[in-house]
Design an enzyme around this catalytic site. Structure first.
Site, mmCIF file in Angstrom:
data_model
loop_
_atom_site.group_PDB
_atom_site.id
_atom_site.type_symbol
_atom_site.label_atom_id
_atom_site.label_comp_id
_atom_site.label_asym_id
_atom_site.label_seq_id
_atom_site.Cartn_x
_atom_site.Cartn_y
_atom_site.Cartn_z
ATOM 1 N N TRP A 43 0.833 -1.213 0.000
ATOM 2 C CA TRP A 43 0.000 0.000 0.000
ATOM 3 C C TRP A 43 0.859 1.251 0.000
ATOM 4 O O TRP A 43 0.556 2.215 -0.695
ATOM 5 C CB TRP A 43 -0.988 -0.011 1.173
ATOM 6 C CG TRP A 43 -1.967 -1.130 1.053
ATOM 7 C CD1 TRP A 43 -2.092 -2.219 1.873
ATOM 8 C CD2 TRP A 43 -2.958 -1.312 0.021
ATOM 9 N NE1 TRP A 43 -3.083 -3.044 1.419
ATOM 10 C CE2 TRP A 43 -3.631 -2.521 0.297
ATOM 11 C CE3 TRP A 43 -3.334 -0.568 -1.100
ATOM 12 C CZ2 TRP A 43 -4.666 -3.002 -0.512
ATOM 13 C CZ3 TRP A 43 -4.370 -1.047 -1.908
ATOM 14 C CH2 TRP A 43 -5.013 -2.243 -1.612
ATOM 15 N N ASP A 88 -1.737 6.475 6.783
ATOM 16 C CA ASP A 88 -2.756 5.542 6.300
ATOM 17 C C ASP A 88 -2.986 4.536 7.421
ATOM 18 O O ASP A 88 -2.128 3.715 7.708
ATOM 19 C CB ASP A 88 -2.236 4.859 5.024
ATOM 20 C CG ASP A 88 -3.173 3.764 4.511
ATOM 21 O OD1 ASP A 88 -4.201 3.495 5.164
ATOM 22 O OD2 ASP A 88 -2.865 3.181 3.452
ATOM 23 N N LYS A 96 -11.870 -2.238 6.912
ATOM 24 C CA LYS A 96 -11.067 -3.142 7.730
ATOM 25 C C LYS A 96 -11.410 -3.102 9.213
ATOM 26 O O LYS A 96 -11.351 -4.121 9.849
ATOM 27 C CB LYS A 96 -9.585 -2.886 7.520
ATOM 28 C CG LYS A 96 -9.084 -3.568 6.264
ATOM 29 C CD LYS A 96 -8.570 -2.626 5.262
ATOM 30 C CE LYS A 96 -8.182 -3.351 3.970
ATOM 31 N NZ LYS A 96 -7.631 -2.423 3.007
#
Ligand SMILES: *Cc1c(COP(=O)(O)O)cnc(C)c1O
Length: 358
Positions: free
Chosen positions: A99, A166, A190
Site C-alpha cells: 500500500w 494511512d 477493515k
C-alpha cells in the site's frame, strides 16, 4: 451457523452493526422509509452524520482543530489527493509494503519522494532510526501493513513535520495520540465498517499548506469537503450509518483501550501457536508483528500442504485465511470484531492439522 471470518477486508463486522443496519434497511427508526431511501439532506440523515462525526471525536479523543470527513474513493483515492493538495516539491514516504508503494507511485506524479524502505527484506520489518530531511512538505506512513503483516505501534514525531498516516487496517485498535498527526485516513472496510466509505481526520491548518499555484478539481480538494461537512455530493448514506454502529459498539465495550487489550489477546494466542508449531512459521520480525493481520507460512518441507490446510480450516468453518496472492501462505485478519471464539477455532484447526500431517 455464522462462520469464523478472517477476511482481510471487507471483513468481519460486529453483530450489532449487522442487526441494526438490516433493521434500518427495512425501516429507519419507524419513519416508514429505508436508510437506502431517505434523502442525504433529510434531518434524519443529518443527525446520523453528526452523531457519527461526534462519536469519532469522542472514541478517538480527537482534539480541537480537526475535521472528520467521510468520503468516497477509498484509501486509494487519498494516495492521490494527498500529494495533489500538499506536495509542493518534496515529501518523505516510509515504504513498508504494497500500500505504501502505491501511495508513493501517486506522489511521484507531483514531486520528489524521499523514501526509506524495507523492501530488500520483503517488507518483513519496519525500518527504524532513519533520518527525515527537514525540508519535506510532509511525511507519509502506513501504520499497519495489511498484506505483509507488520505494524507501527508508536505515534512518530519528526520534529513537527506534518505527519500523514494511512491507518486503514489498524484504525480503532489502539489509542492514538491524534495531535501528533496532520492527517489520518483509511478505507472503512477493515475495522470501521463496510466497503464504500473512506474516513479522513485532518488538522484544519493543513488547508494553509495546500499548493497555491496548482489547479485542483473541486472534488479532490479537502477544503470542499470540510466546508460542506462531507455533503458536497451525496455521501455513502448506509455506510455512514454502519460506521456509526461500529463506533457505538466500540464505545459500549470500553473504547479503544478495550480494543487494544482484545487485540493483544487475539494476536498473542495466534503468534504463540505459530511459534510453538513445527509446521507453521511467521516470516515477520517479532517486534513488528501486526496484531491485525497475522501472516504465516508453512515450513519449506510442508509447502505442498498449503491448499490442504486452507481446505481443512474451511471445514472447521474458518474462512478467509489464504495469504495475499503476492505473498502466499496464510493470513488471519483479526480486526476488532474478531472474537476469541474465532481465534480458538483457528488455533484448534492449526493444531489438529499439524497433529495429522507433521
Ligand atoms: C486496503 C488498504 C488500502 C486500500 O483501500 P481502498 O479503500 O481499497 O482503496 C490502503 N491502505 C491500506 C493499509 C489498506 O489495508
Amino acid at each position: 451457523m455464522r462462520k469464523h471470518i478472517f477476511n482481510a477486508g471487507p471483513c468481519k463486522l460486529s453483530d450489532p452493526l449487522l442487526k441494526n443496519t438490516s433493521e434500518a434497511i427495512l425501516d429507519l427508526d419507524g419513519i416508514g422509509q429505508s436508510i437506502l431511501e431517505i434523502s442525504h439532506r433529510s434531518k434524519e440523515f443529518q443527525a446520523i452524520m453528526d452523531e457519527t462525526v461526534e462519536l469519532m471525536k469522542e472514541v478517538l479523543s480527537i482534539p480541537e482543530g480537526y475535521s472528520v470527513l467521510f468520503l468516497g474513493g477509498g484509501a486509494s483515492m487519498q494516495f492521490a489527493m494527498i500529494p495533489y493538495n500538499f506536495l509542493k516539491s518534496k515529501a518523505f514516504y516510509l515504504n513498508t509494503g504494497t500500500w505504501s508503494t502505491k501511495a508513493i507511485k501517486e506522489a511521484k506524479l507531483w514531486g520528489e519522494v524521499v523514501e526509506v524502505s524495507s523492501e530488500e527484506k520483503d517488507f518483513t520489518y519496519i525500518p527504524k532510526g532513519f533520518d527525515v530531511p527537514k525540508d519535506v512538505d510532509y511525511v507519509h506512513i502506513t501504520t499497519n501493513n495489511t498484506i505483509r503483516g507488520t505494524e507501527i505501534f508508536e505515534d512518530y514525531d519528526f520534529g513537527g513535520l506534518p505527519l500523514i498516516a494511512d491507518m486503514s487496517s489498524d484504525f480503532l485498535s489502539r489509542p492514538v495520540d491524534v495531535s501528533k498527526y496532520a492527517m489520518i485516513y483509511g478505507g472503512a472496510q477493515k475495522n470501521l465498517g463496510p466497503a464504500g466509505v473512506t474516513f479522513v481526520i485532518i488538522r484544519d491548518d493543513m488547508l494553509e499548506k495546500v499548493v497555491a499555484d496548482r489547479k485542483i478539481p473541486t472534488m479532490l480538494q479537502y477544503k470542499t469537503h470540510i466546508d460542506k461537512g462531507s455533503m458536497f455530493n451525496t455521501p455513502p448514506v448506509v455506510n455512514v450509518f454502519a460506521v456509526r454502529e461500529t463506533l457505538k459498539w466500540v464505545k459500549s465495550l470500553g473504547g479503544v483501550d478495550a480494543m487494544n487489550k482484545l487485540a493483544d489477546e487475539r494476536a498473542d494466542l495466534l503468534y504463540k501457536t505459530i511459534d510453538e508449531s513445527k509446521m507453521f512459521v511467521s516470516p515477520v520480525v517479532k517486534e513488528d508483528r501486526s496484531r491485525m493481520n497475522i501472516v504465516f507460512v508453512m515450513e519449506d518441507k510442508y509447502k505442498d500442504l498449503d491448499k490442504d490446510f486452507i481446505a481443512y480450516a474451511a471445514e472447521q468453518n474458518c474462512v478467509g485465511i489464504k495469504g495475499h496472492r503476492s505473498v502466499g501462505g496464510f493470513r488471519a485478519s483479526t480486526y476488532n470484531a474478531c472474537t476469541m471464539e474465532d481465534v480458538n477455532a483457528l488455533v484448534k484447526a492449526m493444531k489438529d492439522f499439524e497433529a495429522k500431517n507433521a
